[in-house]
Design an enzyme around this catalytic site. Sequence first.
Site, PDB file in Angstrom:
ATOM      1  N   GLY A  22     -23.060 -33.536 102.254  1.00 13.06           N
ATOM      2  CA  GLY A  22     -23.636 -32.368 102.943  1.00 13.06           C
ATOM      3  C   GLY A  22     -23.804 -32.648 104.426  1.00 13.06           C
ATOM      4  N   ASP A  26     -27.671 -28.342 107.753  1.00 15.17           N
ATOM      5  CA  ASP A  26     -28.816 -28.243 108.658  1.00 15.17           C
ATOM      6  C   ASP A  26     -29.672 -29.518 108.622  1.00 15.17           C
ATOM      7  OD1 ASP A  26     -30.732 -26.548 110.249  1.00 15.17           O
ATOM      8  OD2 ASP A  26     -31.990 -27.039 108.530  1.00 15.17           O
ATOM      9  N   ARG A  56     -17.623 -30.469 102.677  1.00 18.39           N
ATOM     10  CA  ARG A  56     -16.468 -29.684 102.239  1.00 18.39           C
ATOM     11  C   ARG A  56     -15.689 -29.133 103.418  1.00 18.39           C
ATOM     12  NH1 ARG A  56     -19.533 -25.527  98.550  1.00 18.39           N
ATOM     13  NH2 ARG A  56     -20.302 -25.215 100.665  1.00 18.39           N
ATOM     14  N   LYS A 164     -37.047 -33.210  98.973  1.00 20.04           N
ATOM     15  CA  LYS A 164     -37.886 -32.148  98.431  1.00 20.04           C
ATOM     16  C   LYS A 164     -37.385 -30.798  98.997  1.00 20.04           C
ATOM     17  CE  LYS A 164     -39.971 -30.815 102.049  1.00 20.04           C
ATOM     18  NZ  LYS A 164     -39.979 -29.491 102.477  1.00 20.04           N
ATOM     19  N   HIS A 194     -40.714 -36.527 103.731  1.00 17.17           N
ATOM     20  CA  HIS A 194     -40.753 -37.320 104.969  1.00 17.17           C
ATOM     21  C   HIS A 194     -42.158 -37.476 105.541  1.00 17.17           C
ATOM     22  CE1 HIS A 194     -40.378 -33.268 106.751  1.00 17.17           C
ATOM     23  NE2 HIS A 194     -40.970 -33.768 107.794  1.00 17.17           N
ATOM     24  N   GLU A 232     -47.219 -24.678 112.554  1.00 12.24           N
ATOM     25  CA  GLU A 232     -46.041 -24.738 113.417  1.00 12.24           C
ATOM     26  C   GLU A 232     -46.139 -23.622 114.437  1.00 12.24           C
ATOM     27  OE1 GLU A 232     -42.193 -25.146 111.273  1.00 12.24           O
ATOM     28  OE2 GLU A 232     -43.507 -25.340 109.558  1.00 12.24           O
ATOM     29  N   HIS A 255     -45.762 -31.656 100.974  1.00 14.41           N
ATOM     30  CA  HIS A 255     -46.373 -32.305 102.147  1.00 14.41           C
ATOM     31  C   HIS A 255     -47.900 -32.223 102.072  1.00 14.41           C
ATOM     32  CE1 HIS A 255     -42.430 -32.403 103.796  1.00 14.41           C
ATOM     33  NE2 HIS A 255     -42.424 -31.236 104.394  1.00 14.41           N
ATOM     34  N   LYS A 344     -46.410 -20.741 109.879  1.00 12.19           N
ATOM     35  CA  LYS A 344     -45.456 -20.674 110.991  1.00 12.19           C
ATOM     36  C   LYS A 344     -45.982 -19.688 112.029  1.00 12.19           C
ATOM     37  CE  LYS A 344     -41.202 -21.707 108.548  1.00 12.19           C
ATOM     38  NZ  LYS A 344     -40.997 -22.965 109.273  1.00 12.19           N
ATOM     39  N   LYS A 349     -48.737 -26.138 117.473  1.00 12.98           N
ATOM     40  CA  LYS A 349     -48.182 -27.136 116.570  1.00 12.98           C
ATOM     41  C   LYS A 349     -49.316 -28.096 116.252  1.00 12.98           C
ATOM     42  CE  LYS A 349     -44.344 -30.341 116.460  1.00 12.98           C
ATOM     43  NZ  LYS A 349     -43.015 -30.573 116.954  1.00 12.98           N
TER      44      LYS A 349
HETATM   45  N1  LIG Z   1     -32.882 -27.713 106.146  1.00 11.99           N
HETATM   46  C1  LIG Z   1     -34.109 -28.120 106.036  1.00 11.99           C
HETATM   47  O1  LIG Z   1     -34.893 -28.107 106.987  1.00 11.99           O
HETATM   48  C2  LIG Z   1     -34.626 -28.640 104.740  1.00 11.99           C
HETATM   49  C3  LIG Z   1     -36.002 -28.825 104.616  1.00 11.99           C
HETATM   50  C4  LIG Z   1     -36.495 -29.328 103.442  1.00 11.99           C
HETATM   51  C5  LIG Z   1     -35.623 -29.651 102.436  1.00 11.99           C
HETATM   52  N2  LIG Z   1     -34.293 -29.454 102.564  1.00 11.99           N
HETATM   53  C6  LIG Z   1     -33.411 -29.839 101.451  1.00 11.99           C
HETATM   54  O2  LIG Z   1     -32.366 -30.658 101.970  1.00 11.99           O
HETATM   55  C7  LIG Z   1     -31.138 -30.381 101.338  1.00 11.99           C
HETATM   56  C8  LIG Z   1     -30.124 -29.916 102.360  1.00 11.99           C
HETATM   57  O3  LIG Z   1     -30.659 -28.807 103.050  1.00 11.99           O
HETATM   58  P1  LIG Z   1     -29.812 -27.944 104.076  1.00 11.99           P
HETATM   59  O4  LIG Z   1     -30.726 -26.929 104.626  1.00 11.99           O
HETATM   60  O5  LIG Z   1     -29.085 -28.836 105.021  1.00 11.99           O
HETATM   61  O6  LIG Z   1     -28.806 -27.264 103.074  1.00 11.99           O
HETATM   62  P2  LIG Z   1     -27.537 -26.358 103.386  1.00 11.99           P
HETATM   63  O7  LIG Z   1     -27.380 -26.201 104.869  1.00 11.99           O
HETATM   64  O8  LIG Z   1     -27.634 -25.181 102.511  1.00 11.99           O
HETATM   65  O9  LIG Z   1     -26.376 -27.262 102.826  1.00 11.99           O
HETATM   66  C9  LIG Z   1     -26.006 -28.488 103.407  1.00 11.99           C
HETATM   67  C10 LIG Z   1     -24.514 -28.647 103.331  1.00 11.99           C
HETATM   68  O10 LIG Z   1     -24.131 -28.791 101.984  1.00 11.99           O
HETATM   69  C11 LIG Z   1     -22.839 -28.230 101.804  1.00 11.99           C
HETATM   70  N3  LIG Z   1     -22.903 -27.313 100.680  1.00 11.99           N
HETATM   71  C12 LIG Z   1     -23.271 -26.019 100.658  1.00 11.99           C
HETATM   72  N4  LIG Z   1     -23.209 -25.521  99.404  1.00 11.99           N
HETATM   73  C13 LIG Z   1     -22.779 -26.534  98.631  1.00 11.99           C
HETATM   74  C14 LIG Z   1     -22.516 -26.663  97.247  1.00 11.99           C
HETATM   75  N5  LIG Z   1     -22.660 -25.654  96.416  1.00 11.99           N
HETATM   76  N6  LIG Z   1     -22.079 -27.862  96.805  1.00 11.99           N
HETATM   77  C15 LIG Z   1     -21.941 -28.894  97.624  1.00 11.99           C
HETATM   78  N7  LIG Z   1     -22.159 -28.830  98.950  1.00 11.99           N
HETATM   79  C16 LIG Z   1     -22.591 -27.669  99.429  1.00 11.99           C
HETATM   80  C17 LIG Z   1     -22.476 -27.515 103.081  1.00 11.99           C
HETATM   81  O11 LIG Z   1     -21.584 -28.308 103.818  1.00 11.99           O
HETATM   82  P3  LIG Z   1     -19.997 -28.291 103.535  1.00 11.99           P
HETATM   83  O12 LIG Z   1     -19.634 -26.873 103.189  1.00 11.99           O
HETATM   84  O13 LIG Z   1     -19.364 -28.785 104.787  1.00 11.99           O
HETATM   85  O14 LIG Z   1     -19.830 -29.211 102.391  1.00 11.99           O
HETATM   86  C18 LIG Z   1     -23.754 -27.448 103.840  1.00 11.99           C
HETATM   87  O15 LIG Z   1     -23.579 -27.536 105.220  1.00 11.99           O
HETATM   88  C19 LIG Z   1     -31.460 -29.339 100.282  1.00 11.99           C
HETATM   89  O16 LIG Z   1     -31.665 -30.011  99.079  1.00 11.99           O
HETATM   90  C20 LIG Z   1     -32.729 -28.679 100.773  1.00 11.99           C
HETATM   91  O17 LIG Z   1     -33.505 -28.186  99.709  1.00 11.99           O
HETATM   92  C21 LIG Z   1     -33.785 -28.959 103.692  1.00 11.99           C
END
Ligand SMILES: NC(=O)c1ccc[n+]([C@@H]2O[C@H](COP(=O)([O-])OP(=O)(O)OC[C@H]3O[C@@H](n4cnc5c(N)ncnc54)[C@H](OP(=O)(O)O)[C@@H]3O)[C@@H](O)[C@H]2O)c1
Length: 492
Positions: A22, A26, A56, A164, A194, A232, A255, A344, A349
Amino acid sequence: MTETIGFCQETRPENCGFVLFGATGDLAGRKIIPALFGLCSKKLAPKNFYLLFAGRTPLDRPEFESRLAAIIEKSEGGLSPDCFKDFLDRTEYLRADYESPEFYARLAERLAALGAKFGAPRKHLFYLATPPAAFGLITRELRDSGLLSPPGDRARWSRVIIEKPYGESLESACALEAGLKQAAAEEQIYRIDHFTGKETVQNVLALRSANSVFDETWNAGFIDHVQITVFEELGLEGRAAFFERMGLARDMMSHLLQLAAITAMDLPASFRDTDFKTEKKRFFESLKRPCGSQPGQAVRAQYDGYLAEPGVAAGSVTETFLAFKFCVDNARWRGVPFYVRAGKKTGLKRTSIDLVYKKPAHGAFKDMDTGPANIFSMNMQPAETVSFSLITKHPGPKLCFTKKTMGLDYREHAEEFAAPTDYERLLIDAMAGDRTLFLSPFEMRFMWEFLSPLLAAWQGAPAQDPLYRYRPGTPGPAEAAALIEKDGRAWL
Ligand SMILES: NC(=O)c1ccc[n+]([C@@H]2O[C@H](COP(=O)([O-])OP(=O)(O)OC[C@H]3O[C@@H](n4cnc5c(N)ncnc54)[C@H](OP(=O)(O)O)[C@@H]3O)[C@@H](O)[C@H]2O)c1
C-alpha cells in the site's frame, strides 16, 4: 545539557528488510515513508537495512523517486540530499497484484537479492498499509509463498504490522483477526496504535514509576476527576474517503483508551511485554462501559460546513466530535469519573491528560476558599510539557492565596538525543522484536466491545443521542459542556 541517571535501556533494531504494502496510499505517504526516512537520517535504522515498497499502481523508477522526494520534502524533517541518496540506494518499488502467486514469487526473488546485497537476509518486516480488507489475503499469500517464516526459526524471522482501527465493527475486526491468525502466529502480529509510541505518552509511565509523589496520589483518595482531550485544529484534509467510513469515534477510540490505560493502569512489575499487557488488561476489565447504555452519557457532533467538504456524502451523519464519561470499578479509581473528548476543527491542536486533585478538606483553611484545586497536566500536543498547578501564599503582608504553575518542557533537550517520532519508535521496536507497545488481541477486541453499544445506539435510536452541531473553531457543542457541568465540573 541533560544527563541520563541510573537505569537506561536501549532497544536496538535488528538488521532486516522492510516491505511496505500500500506504498502509494495516504498512510504510507504521511506517516510510514517519512518515519523510514527519519530512521535513516537520524542514524536509528539498522546498519544493514533495505526497503521494498509495493503497490498496485504502476510506477517507473523516475516516477517512484520523484514521489518519494515529494513525500519527504513535505515531511517534518525535510529532505537532506545525502541521506536521500542513501535512502534511494536502499529502496525498490515493486508493482503488486495481491491475488497473484507470481507477485509473491517475484517479491521473494527481490527480497533474496536485496538481502544478499545489503547483508540482511531472511529477516522481514511486512507493513500492511492497505485497506484492512486486504490483510487476510496478503498474509495468507505471504505464508503460502514461504515468505512468512514459522515462528521459532532462529535463523530468520518475519513480522506483520497492521494499523488500527482494525476493521469497522466488532464483527469485521474478529473476522480480520481470524484471517490473520490463519496465516501468522500471534507473536508475528504487531498491532500498531501510534499514540503508544509518543515520547510523551511513555513519559507518563516514566513519571509515574520514578516519582512517588505522583503515582502514590493517583487514586480516589486524592483525585477528583481525570480529563483526556484530543483536539485537532484541522478538518478532513482530503481524507474524506477514510473518514466518512470511520467517523471520529472509530478513528480515535483506540487512542483515547490507550491514553486512559497508560494514565490509570496499575504500574506493571516490569516494562516487558507480558507484564505490561497484563496490567493494561486488568485496567480495561475494570472499566465501566458508559456508551449507549444511558442516553446523554456520550455526545456526538459534526462541525458546521462538514457536509460541504469534498468527498462527503450528502446528508452524512458522520461525527467529527465525541465526548463521553466513564468510570473505573477498582480500588484505585472507584468514584473518580474520567471525562474524554476528541474532535476536529476545534480551534486548537491539543492532546492532553489532566488529573484534577480534590481540594483539601482539613487544616486552618478547611472552610475557606483557597482557590482552584491542583491540576497535574501532561501535554502531548502542541507543546510536550508537564505542569503542576499549586496554590501558594500570595507574597505580601496579607494572608491570601495565589495560583502558580511548575512545569517542564520535554522537548527542550530532546533534539540533543535525536528523539524518534512515534512511528519511528514503533518501527524500531518491531525491528527489535519488542511487542510491548503494540496492542494485544484483547485490547483490539475490548476497543470494539466498548464502542459498539454506542455505535448501535446512534444507529438504532438516533433521537436519544442526536448528532449535535458545533461551529468550527469552538471546543465542540454546548451539550459536551453540559456533560461535565451537570456533575459540577468544567472542561479545562
Ligand atoms: N490514512 C490514515 O490517516 C489512516 C489513519 C488510521 C488508520 N489507517 C489505516 O491504515 C491503512 C492504510 O490507510 P490509507 O488511508 O493509506 O488507505 P488507502 O489510501 O485506502 O489505501 C492505501 C493503498 O492501498 C492500496 N489499495 C487500495 N485498495 C486496495 C485493495 N483492495 N487491496 C490492496 N491494496 C489496495 C492503494 O494503493 P495501490 O492502488 O497503488 O495499490 C492505496 O493507495 C488502513 O488499514 C487504514 O485503516 C489510516
